[in-house]
Design an enzyme around this catalytic site. Structure first.
Site, mmCIF file in Angstrom:
data_model
loop_
_atom_site.group_PDB
_atom_site.id
_atom_site.type_symbol
_atom_site.label_atom_id
_atom_site.label_comp_id
_atom_site.label_asym_id
_atom_site.label_seq_id
_atom_site.Cartn_x
_atom_site.Cartn_y
_atom_site.Cartn_z
ATOM 1 N N LYS A 49 0.828 -1.210 0.000
ATOM 2 C CA LYS A 49 0.000 0.000 0.000
ATOM 3 C C LYS A 49 0.859 1.255 0.000
ATOM 4 C CE LYS A 49 0.356 0.620 4.687
ATOM 5 N NZ LYS A 49 1.088 1.621 5.425
ATOM 6 N N ASP A 110 -6.314 0.302 3.744
ATOM 7 C CA ASP A 110 -5.077 0.950 4.167
ATOM 8 C C ASP A 110 -4.499 1.811 3.045
ATOM 9 O OD1 ASP A 110 -3.183 1.605 6.035
ATOM 10 O OD2 ASP A 110 -2.196 -0.334 6.070
ATOM 11 N N THR A 114 -3.429 5.762 3.293
ATOM 12 C CA THR A 114 -2.082 6.196 2.931
ATOM 13 C C THR A 114 -2.103 7.256 1.844
ATOM 14 O OG1 THR A 114 -1.285 3.993 3.547
ATOM 15 C CG2 THR A 114 0.204 5.367 2.239
ATOM 16 N N ARG A 119 4.195 10.349 3.852
ATOM 17 C CA ARG A 119 5.397 10.503 3.036
ATOM 18 C C ARG A 119 5.234 9.939 1.632
ATOM 19 N NH1 ARG A 119 6.783 8.797 8.213
ATOM 20 N NH2 ARG A 119 6.695 6.654 7.481
ATOM 21 N N ASN A 120 4.643 8.749 1.514
ATOM 22 C CA ASN A 120 4.470 8.135 0.201
ATOM 23 C C ASN A 120 3.517 8.951 -0.661
ATOM 24 O OD1 ASN A 120 5.976 5.414 0.487
ATOM 25 N ND2 ASN A 120 4.744 5.554 2.343
ATOM 26 N N GLU A 147 8.734 4.539 2.606
ATOM 27 C CA GLU A 147 8.748 3.081 2.551
ATOM 28 C C GLU A 147 8.495 2.522 1.154
ATOM 29 O OE1 GLU A 147 6.874 5.009 4.458
ATOM 30 O OE2 GLU A 147 6.823 4.308 6.537
#
Length: 199
Positions: A49, A110, A114, A119-120, A147
């Site tokens: 994700k 999820d 996100t 950050r992503n 990540e």
């Protein structure tokens, strides 16, 4: 008095009775729990994700909608969100998990959270405006762990094919390929919408 925000989580354990017992202890009126035996699928989605949030978030800024107050392009984002979920399901299966996990809380649930921030998501939004991963990681995201970038490196070793074949429909990952090109090849993010799965 502190208000409690409703929250939903999923517990995974190969022994479903253990997961059910733990859920029964932890669950409250506002902390809702589901259980599954698909440990592999839940763990895979936890990483995937972040990776797919980069591509979905790129769509939010790739085609700015001048008629919206936030400028986000909602329809392209919805299309790529759907593609991301389908690809997560395919990858779950490749890794030995269940495809259904990607369509539940651990996957699309999820992913939605996100894409909503973090950050992503910020990396993806930057890519959508034409910036590169290096540009983003050396400025707004300097010193932060994104990540999804590490997940891209792992996925690169899985040799995800870019083209769909009738013999192997599971070898069809156009969004993953576009994200990996941006992350690993330092290309500007580009996704050919003609490659998306239309259902």
């Amino acid at each position: 008095m502190v208000a409690t925000a409703p929250t939903a989580c999923i517990y995974a354990c190969e022994d479903i009775s253990v997961a059910e017992q733990f859920a029964a202890i932890m669950q409250t009126d506002y902390y809702r729990l589901s259980v599954t035996t698909d440990v592999t699928g839940v763990e895979a989605c936890a990483a995937l994700k972040n990776f797919y949030a980069i591509g979905v978030s790129a769509m939010q800024t790739r085609y700015p909608d001048q008629g919206r107050a936030d400028g986000q392009s909602k329809n392209p984002t919805a299309a790529v969100f759907t593609q991301a979920t389908l690809e997560m399901a395919r990858l779950c299966k490749r890794l030995g998990g269940q495809t259904t996990t990607a369509f539940g809380l651990a996957g699309l649930g999820d992913l939605h959270v996100t894409v909503g921030g973090g950050r992503n998501s910020r990396l993806g939004q930057g890519l959508g405006t034409g910036r590169t991963v290096v540009e983003m990681l050396s400025s707004e995201l300097f010193g932060e762990t994104v990540e999804g970038v590490d997940t891209a490196r792992v996925l690169a070793n899985m040799a995800l094919e870019k083209q769909h074949t009738d013999e192997d429909p599971l070898a069809y990952f156009p969004l993953a390929s576009a994200i990996m090109d941006a992350v690993l090849q330092q290309k500007r993010f580009s996704l050919d919408f003609s490659n998306l799965i239309v259902q």
